[in-house]
Design a protein around this motif. Structure first.
Motif, short mmCIF file in Angstrom:
data_model
loop_
_atom_site.label_atom_id
_atom_site.label_comp_id
_atom_site.label_asym_id
_atom_site.label_seq_id
_atom_site.Cartn_x
_atom_site.Cartn_y
_atom_site.Cartn_z
N ARG A 332 0.83 -1.20 0.00
CA ARG A 332 0.00 0.00 0.00
C ARG A 332 0.87 1.25 0.00
NH1 ARG A 332 -5.43 0.74 1.54
NH2 ARG A 332 -5.50 -1.43 2.26
N GLN A 333 1.98 1.19 0.71
CA GLN A 333 2.89 2.34 0.77
C GLN A 333 3.49 2.64 -0.61
OE1 GLN A 333 2.94 -0.25 2.97
NE2 GLN A 333 1.90 0.91 4.60
N MET A 334 3.84 1.57 -1.33
CA MET A 334 4.34 1.75 -2.70
C MET A 334 3.29 2.43 -3.57
SD MET A 334 6.19 -1.87 -3.59
CE MET A 334 7.61 -2.50 -2.69
N PHE A 335 2.08 1.93 -3.46
CA PHE A 335 0.98 2.46 -4.27
C PHE A 335 0.74 3.95 -4.00
CE2 PHE A 335 -3.83 2.96 -4.39
CZ PHE A 335 -3.87 3.22 -5.75
N ILE A 336 0.66 4.31 -2.74
CA ILE A 336 0.41 5.70 -2.39
C ILE A 336 1.54 6.60 -2.86
CG2 ILE A 336 0.07 7.32 -0.49
CD1 ILE A 336 -2.32 5.47 -1.10
N SER A 337 2.78 6.13 -2.70
CA SER A 337 3.94 6.90 -3.14
C SER A 337 3.96 7.05 -4.66
CB SER A 337 5.23 6.23 -2.66
OG SER A 337 6.37 6.91 -3.15
N ASP A 338 3.63 5.96 -5.35
CA ASP A 338 3.65 5.98 -6.81
C ASP A 338 2.61 6.92 -7.40
OD1 ASP A 338 5.68 4.18 -6.76
OD2 ASP A 338 4.57 2.50 -7.64
N ASP A 394 -6.25 21.82 -10.24
CA ASP A 394 -6.61 22.20 -8.87
C ASP A 394 -6.64 20.98 -7.95
OD1 ASP A 394 -6.83 24.83 -9.61
OD2 ASP A 394 -9.02 24.83 -9.78
N ASP A 395 -7.23 19.90 -8.42
CA ASP A 395 -7.34 18.70 -7.60
C ASP A 395 -5.97 18.07 -7.34
OD1 ASP A 395 -10.03 19.14 -7.62
OD2 ASP A 395 -10.49 17.58 -9.09
N LEU A 396 -5.15 17.97 -8.37
CA LEU A 396 -3.81 17.39 -8.20
C LEU A 396 -2.99 18.23 -7.23
CD1 LEU A 396 -3.00 16.39 -11.90
CD2 LEU A 396 -3.36 14.84 -9.97
N THR A 397 -3.16 19.53 -7.27
CA THR A 397 -2.46 20.41 -6.35
C THR A 397 -2.99 20.26 -4.93
OG1 THR A 397 -2.11 22.02 -8.13
CG2 THR A 397 -1.82 22.81 -5.87
N THR A 398 -4.31 20.23 -4.79
CA THR A 398 -4.94 20.09 -3.47
C THR A 398 -4.56 18.77 -2.81
OG1 THR A 398 -6.83 21.44 -4.15
CG2 THR A 398 -7.14 20.01 -2.25
N PHE A 399 -4.53 17.69 -3.58
CA PHE A 399 -4.20 16.38 -3.04
C PHE A 399 -2.71 16.20 -2.82
CE2 PHE A 399 -8.08 15.01 -5.69
CZ PHE A 399 -8.95 15.32 -4.65
N GLY A 400 -1.90 17.14 -3.26
CA GLY A 400 -0.46 17.05 -3.06
C GLY A 400 0.26 16.21 -4.08
N TYR A 401 -0.36 15.95 -5.20
CA TYR A 401 0.27 15.12 -6.22
C TYR A 401 1.15 15.92 -7.16
CZ TYR A 401 -2.90 11.32 -4.89
OH TYR A 401 -3.56 10.34 -4.21
N ILE A 402 0.85 17.20 -7.32
CA ILE A 402 1.64 18.06 -8.20
C ILE A 402 1.88 19.40 -7.53
CG2 ILE A 402 1.46 19.51 -10.27
CD1 ILE A 402 0.48 17.24 -11.85
#
Length: 407
Positions: A332-338, A394-402
């Motif tokens: 799960r940690q790999m998945f979340i990080s990826d 906006d969503d990618l930024t809010t979720f911390g992905y970008i």
């Protein structure tokens, strides 16, 4: 693509009938009740009938035909994609079918039967089981999936990824052989595709002149190749991914059998189709791309964690049924990080798909199916596209992905 001639179609059916060992065969060309957008080749549903050992036999088949006009082969992209898909159906999915025979009902993955593939240049075709006869339909009445359709899609996707890990565990040499064909998407393996996604980023930047989105789009465009490479070589693990799993490449089966009620009923099963970009990549790429390209911002903001949970929980269960501990191959940690690692490449891919599906791609060999003809229609389509792209960022930024500072 020019229309397929009756003589050519008869020749395709003849070869399929011979492989199915049919005598006195005939066929009837059918029509789809609902049809999703298809950008590579032509889909023709038929009913093929004949006799075998004195008994009447009938098949419901969809013929997937590559463009026979070399005008559509100049870039080489169509040829590569059909070569990949014919290989997937005749080799990879055949191996998956063998694995599925040992798995319980809860881990079954829906694979259309493949009756015949032909790989001759400019005459490629695949004869597939018509899944609409089995009750499967494309989701055509809305641009984005609702929660129920997204959940069912992610479950199916998790099972697909699990089969890859199981195959690698049980038959490592066969897996490696398949990987020599299902190669990663990089600038060296498919420069034409990379040119296309860069061009769509250029087009996106023209629609957002001097906005707060512009710096991010510029960085994505500049480092485009790096992000696709990272989705393969900077992740926790890789498997054989679908590569283009969005709404247009999924069919659904519903609780009821009455077609007119499908809109109001919940999907019970999903069937992924169009394996033309199947490749080595992080499983998170397929997940992120599906969510970005096929759900709206409201659904993502409300249900993202539920979507990720249903995917990973299904992956855990299917791997366990295949005798594999998920913590060993893809924790799960790999998945979340990826998910963060693949986010830039997923956005770039989603931008390309949404530019196409919004009717904005008017030139090239792969064009929008519904091109707008009036100025007002084009302006509305552009505004719709801009709203969607802004929502994704906006969503990618809010979720911390970008983050523009981290790109």
């Amino acid at each position: 693509m020019s229309l397929v001639s009756e003589d050519y179609l008869c020749g395709v059916v003849r070869r399929t009938a011979l492989l199915c060992k049919l005598n006195n065969w005939s066929f009837v060309q059918e029509k789809f009740v609902n049809k999703a957008q298809n950008y590579f080749g032509e889909l023709i549903p038929i009913t093929l009938s004949g006799t075998r050992d004195g008994e009447l036999v009938s098949y419901n088949i969809v013929l997937k035909l590559a463009p026979i006009n070399e005008e559509y082969r100049v870039s080489g992209a169509v040829t590569v994609m059909f070569a990949r898909e014919t290989y997937v159906y005749s080799n990879l999915l055949k191996a998956y079918r063998e694995i599925l025979q040992r798995l319980p009902v809860r881990s079954q993955y829906i694979i259309p039967k493949c009756y015949y593939v032909q790989q001759e240049y400019c005459k490629e075709f695949i004869a597939l089981q018509d899944m609409t006869v089995e009750g499967y339909r494309p989701y055509t009445h809305e641009m984005f999936l609702d929660l129920d359709h997204t959940l069912v899609s992610l479950k199916s996707l998790a099972k697909l990824h699990s089969l890859s890990f199981i195959l690698q565990h049980e038959k490592p040499q066969q897996y490696e052989d398949i990987m020599t064909i299902c190669v990663p998407l990089t600038e060296s393996t498919n420069s034409r595709y990379m040119d296309i996604v860069k061009d769509r980023l250029d087009k996106a930047m023209k629609k957002f002149p001097a906005s707060n989105i512009t710096p991010l789009l510029q960085k994505l465009r500049k480092n485009c190749a790096k992000y696709f490479k990272a989705a393969v070589y900077s992740v926790g693990n890789t498997c054989i991914c679908h590569g283009d799993v969005w709404k247009e490449n999924i069919m659904y089966k519903y609780e009821a059998s009455i077609i007119c009620l499908y809109r109001d009923n919940k999907p019970v099963s999903a069937c992924l189709i169009d394996y033309q970009t199947t490749r080595k990549c992080s499983p998170a790429f397929d997940v992120m791309y599906l969510i970005l390209s096929s759900t709206n911002s409201e659904l993502r903001n409300k249900y993202l964690q539920q979507l990720l949970e249903i995917y990973y929980r299904t992956l855990e269960i299917t791997l366990k049924d295949g005798g594999i501990d998920s913590q060993t191959v893809y924790s799960r940690q790999m998945f979340i990080s990826d998910m963060k690692t693949v986010a830039p490449a997923c956005f770039i891919t989603a931008n390309t798909a949404l530019w196409l599906s919004n009717g904005l791609q008017e030139e090239g060999h792969v064009r929008s199916k519904h091109v707008w003809t009036t100025k007002d229609e084009k302006e509305k389509a552009v505004e719709k596209y801009k709203t969607i792209v802004s929502g994704m960022i906006d969503d990618l930024t809010t979720f911390g992905y970008i983050s523009v500072n981290e790109l």
